[in-house]
Scaffold this motif. Sequence first.
Motif, PDB file in Angstrom:
ATOM      1  N   ALA A   5       0.830  -1.209   0.000  1.00 36.91           N
ATOM      2  CA  ALA A   5       0.000   0.000   0.000  1.00 36.91           C
ATOM      3  C   ALA A   5       0.863   1.257   0.000  1.00 36.91           C
ATOM      4  N   HIS A  52      -6.845  -0.195   0.811  1.00 39.54           N
ATOM      5  CA  HIS A  52      -6.014  -1.209   0.150  1.00 39.54           C
ATOM      6  C   HIS A  52      -6.184  -2.598   0.739  1.00 39.54           C
ATOM      7  N   CYS A  96      -8.567   0.043  -4.249  1.00 43.06           N
ATOM      8  CA  CYS A  96      -7.605  -0.470  -5.226  1.00 43.06           C
ATOM      9  C   CYS A  96      -8.096  -1.732  -5.913  1.00 43.06           C
TER      10      CYS A  96
END
Length: 420
Positions: free
Chosen positions: A13, A128, A157
């Motif tokens: 991340a 993330h 994401c």
Amino acid sequence: MLSVYEGFFSGGARIVHSDVVLGLVEGGQSHQVLSIHGEVRREATRQRMQDDACYRSLTAGGVGVTSLDRSAGLVDGSVAASVFSGPELAETARAMAGADVILSLKEQPLALLNQGGLPRRPVVVCLHRSDPENQGPALDELKAAIADGTVAACVCCAESTRDAYRAAGIPEDLLHVIPNGVDLLRFRPDPAVRIAFRAPLGIPADAPVIVFAARYATMKNVPLFLRAARAWLGREGGGHVLMCGAGMTDANPALWADIQVAFEGDLDVAERVHLLGVRHDMETVYAGSDVVALTSSSGEAAPLCLIEGMMCGAVPVTTDVGDSAAIVTGHGFVTPPDPGAIALAWSAAIAGRTDFAKTLDASRERFSRTRMIAAYADLLDRVDASYTGQVREELRPGLGGQEESGALGVLEVAEGDLGV
């Protein structure tokens, strides 16, 4: 823009977010970063901000990075994560005052951004993971920030991230999916690099190699990977296994215990497991490997290791977690969490590596950093424009019918009204 990090420590991340910041700076935006922690101890590794590759790349790219200099997980401990001192809040307020939009790297920094008395700025939270329920109080902090009207958008994401946070009660209209991307010029197959990387490790040019790039954490299911490695190495007499990431070193007693259990004292086979720790040249490691493996049991969303490895020519083999199956389909194999099945898939991936290379080459643009950064820039521009418009409407009655010309004038008045 101001990005707020929980800290600088090894993880996909932070790599993705730092790359996004650098890409936005390349596109003309101005960015600063505020880190809550100056150093942390995670995965049996002490990680200082100044030693971190992301910190170094940000500062080299002209991004100013400051820290509240907290310590986490160290012997001397630290104060409660949700309690901040006056000087810490003053430093945060100064950093926020110079920004139009705040980016929060995951939801953990919201414990700081939710503190009273800080400047009002729209916050975009970058998510993330695919298990919000396992993030401690962070999910509650996210919901509080949304209820307060602070959060303008959430970047997910992966599709699995959006699905998980929507199921956890986050409004769907705030959730925007921007898949991870990588620098295609950096991450690419390179036969010369492949040979040069293997030589110092004593790995022959034609030996099959599996790479496992992960921090030493429960969600990564390291024991499962090691059991699969034992099964595969026992069958592949010339094979080698690489383990990279925080905690993947001789200095981690928990990892050594896992190795002893998985290999049952078979040290001859275990000698072909190379513990490489944190590497800052992962494009080299991937280019020197045949398979990039992931055995995670939870938490993953769009694992960066799979994308980076694929782009360097390593065939991905993963368990079905987060968006891993969607990323790998057509490019590699998805396996059940069974060591024998995983080992067989590694062998099949190596046998089919030449054929997979054609498919991987044709799909490179799908995983482009350029595409990712353009999507972030578009979303941030829309958030900024929307916030500027809202401030303009709120201030209009007090301006006697006269509008300020341009966003800068509006924001300057807004800061005065808010006591910044």
